[in-house]
Design an enzyme around this catalytic site. Structure first.
Site, PDB file in Angstrom:
ATOM      1  NE  ARG A 280      -1.119   2.236   5.065  1.00 22.58           N
ATOM      2  CZ  ARG A 280      -0.109   1.457   4.661  1.00 22.58           C
ATOM      3  NH1 ARG A 280       0.849   1.955   3.932  1.00 22.58           N
ATOM      4  NH2 ARG A 280      -0.073   0.179   4.983  1.00 22.58           N
TER       5      ARG A 280
ATOM      6  CG  ASP B 289      14.470  -1.645   4.703  1.00 26.32           C
ATOM      7  OD1 ASP B 289      15.095  -0.674   5.130  1.00 26.32           O
ATOM      8  OD2 ASP B 289      14.224  -2.653   5.386  1.00 26.32           O
TER       9      ASP B 289
ATOM     10  CG  PHE C 254      10.368   2.531  10.576  1.00 25.49           C
ATOM     11  CD1 PHE C 254      10.659   1.407   9.814  1.00 25.49           C
ATOM     12  CD2 PHE C 254       9.045   2.943  10.673  1.00 25.49           C
ATOM     13  CE1 PHE C 254       9.659   0.690   9.166  1.00 25.49           C
ATOM     14  CE2 PHE C 254       8.033   2.228  10.039  1.00 25.49           C
ATOM     15  CZ  PHE C 254       8.348   1.103   9.287  1.00 25.49           C
TER      16      PHE C 254
ATOM     17  CE  LYS D 236      -3.202  -2.146   3.202  1.00 24.38           C
ATOM     18  NZ  LYS D 236      -3.789  -1.956   4.558  1.00 24.38           N
TER      19      LYS D 236
ATOM     20  CG  ASP E 163       2.218   0.946   7.248  1.00 27.64           C
ATOM     21  OD1 ASP E 163       3.066   0.769   6.355  1.00 27.64           O
ATOM     22  OD2 ASP E 163       1.748   0.024   7.937  1.00 27.64           O
TER      23      ASP E 163
ATOM     24  CE  LYS F 249      14.575   3.142   6.176  1.00 31.68           C
ATOM     25  NZ  LYS F 249      13.879   2.258   7.125  1.00 31.68           N
TER      26      LYS F 249
ATOM     27  CD  GLU G  45       7.957  -0.556  -2.667  1.00 32.93           C
ATOM     28  OE1 GLU G  45       6.847  -0.010  -2.514  1.00 32.93           O
ATOM     29  OE2 GLU G  45       8.224  -1.694  -2.255  1.00 32.93           O
ATOM     30  CG  ASP G  46       6.705   2.457   0.259  1.00 35.07           C
ATOM     31  OD1 ASP G  46       7.368   1.541  -0.267  1.00 35.07           O
ATOM     32  OD2 ASP G  46       6.028   2.288   1.285  1.00 35.07           O
TER      33      ASP G  46
HETATM   34  P1  IMP Z   1      12.303  -4.432   1.403  1.00 35.03           P
HETATM   35  O1  IMP Z   1      11.750  -5.667   0.750  1.00 35.03           O
HETATM   36  O2  IMP Z   1      13.075  -4.767   2.639  1.00 35.03           O
HETATM   37  O3  IMP Z   1      13.078  -3.552   0.447  1.00 35.03           O
HETATM   38  O4  IMP Z   1      11.086  -3.670   1.993  1.00 35.03           O
HETATM   39  C1  IMP Z   1      10.439  -2.752   1.313  1.00 35.03           C
HETATM   40  C2  IMP Z   1       9.120  -2.421   1.964  1.00 35.03           C
HETATM   41  O5  IMP Z   1       9.204  -2.300   3.371  1.00 35.03           O
HETATM   42  C3  IMP Z   1       8.733  -1.068   1.472  1.00 35.03           C
HETATM   43  O6  IMP Z   1       7.939  -1.181   0.354  1.00 35.03           O
HETATM   44  C4  IMP Z   1       7.968  -0.486   2.618  1.00 35.03           C
HETATM   45  O7  IMP Z   1       6.611  -0.770   2.465  1.00 35.03           O
HETATM   46  C5  IMP Z   1       8.523  -1.160   3.825  1.00 35.03           C
HETATM   47  N1  IMP Z   1       9.484  -0.264   4.530  1.00 35.03           N
HETATM   48  C6  IMP Z   1      10.831  -0.323   4.545  1.00 35.03           C
HETATM   49  N2  IMP Z   1      11.369   0.649   5.287  1.00 35.03           N
HETATM   50  C7  IMP Z   1      10.327   1.368   5.736  1.00 35.03           C
HETATM   51  C8  IMP Z   1      10.235   2.549   6.556  1.00 35.03           C
HETATM   52  O8  IMP Z   1      11.209   3.161   7.011  1.00 35.03           O
HETATM   53  N3  IMP Z   1       8.970   2.992   6.789  1.00 35.03           N
HETATM   54  C9  IMP Z   1       7.851   2.391   6.298  1.00 35.03           C
HETATM   55  N4  IMP Z   1       7.901   1.296   5.530  1.00 35.03           N
HETATM   56  C10 IMP Z   1       9.122   0.789   5.260  1.00 35.03           C
HETATM   57 MG    MG Z   2       6.117  -0.613  -0.036  1.00 37.51          MG
END
Ligand code: IMP
Ligand code: MG
Length: 182
Positions: free
Chosen positions: A167, A105, A154, A44, A161, A133, A101-102
């Protein structure tokens, strides 16, 4: 900003976000001139970014959404398992897809989705992420369009969220550690 005691500070104001989103949109407009990309927003967290970005992109586009989950409720890091909760409704075969994507990470979510779309024979798959990040990356994933690089804190707001909260904050904010490490 809506006042909230769990917020430590504003990382990017609504105004800074809008300026950067416009620049990213201009890059996409240039790169896809004469094409009609399929925009695949990742739900989302990316919903507000998708809405703002696409209203600045000067192209005909198709818009679709995919919903995945990789965090269990109340966690701030990925479980490593990416579950598909809602698939795209449009066929991506032969399409130039831009995954929106937002935040990237560990990189696991996007690399899984990208892999899946390439298996379905998308013509190309690029990634537009509002935040990255890099210090937390576990798998390498190329981000073609990036809003901001951020440190390992974070963040919430602008669609993002913690446990479904925050959000609708207009700014991107750092959450106090006490809010999620209790
Ligand atoms: P990844 O698979 O570890 O790259 O995770 C990505 C997803 O984790 C993102 O699409 C976000 O929805 C969530 N996410 C990662 N870091 C944060 C943060 O600092 N705040 C909120 N959501 C996060
Ligand atoms: Mg996301």
């Amino acid at each position: 900003m809506k006042a909230h005691s769990d917020i430590k500070r504003i990382m990017f104001s609504a105004r800074q976000i809008q300026e950067r989103v416009k620049q990213v949109a201009d890059e996409i407009t240039q790169d896809y001139k004469g094409k009609r990309p399929l925009i695949a927003g990742v739900l989302k967290g990316a919903w507000i970014f998708v809405a703002d970005l696409l209203r600045q992109v000067e192209l005909d586009v198709d818009v679709d959404f995919i919903c995945v989950a990789s965090y269990g409720g109340g966690r701030t890091y990925t479980s490593g398992e990416v579950t598909l909760l809602k698939d795209l409704t449009l066929d991506c075969k032969g399409r130039d897809v831009i995954l929106v994507e937002d935040i990237v990470d560990s990189g696991i979510t996007l690399s899984r989705i990208k892999e899946m779309l390439l298996e379905r024979k998308a013509n190309s798959v690029r990634i537009a992420a509002l935040l990255s990040k890099p210090s937390r990356r576990k798998v390498n994933v190329e981000i073609n369009y990036l809003g901001f690089e951020v440190p390992d804190e974070f963040v919430v707001g602008y669609g993002m969220d913690f446990d479904e909260k925050f959000r609708t904050l207009q700014d991107i904010c750092v959450l106090k550690k006490e809010a999620y490490s209790s």
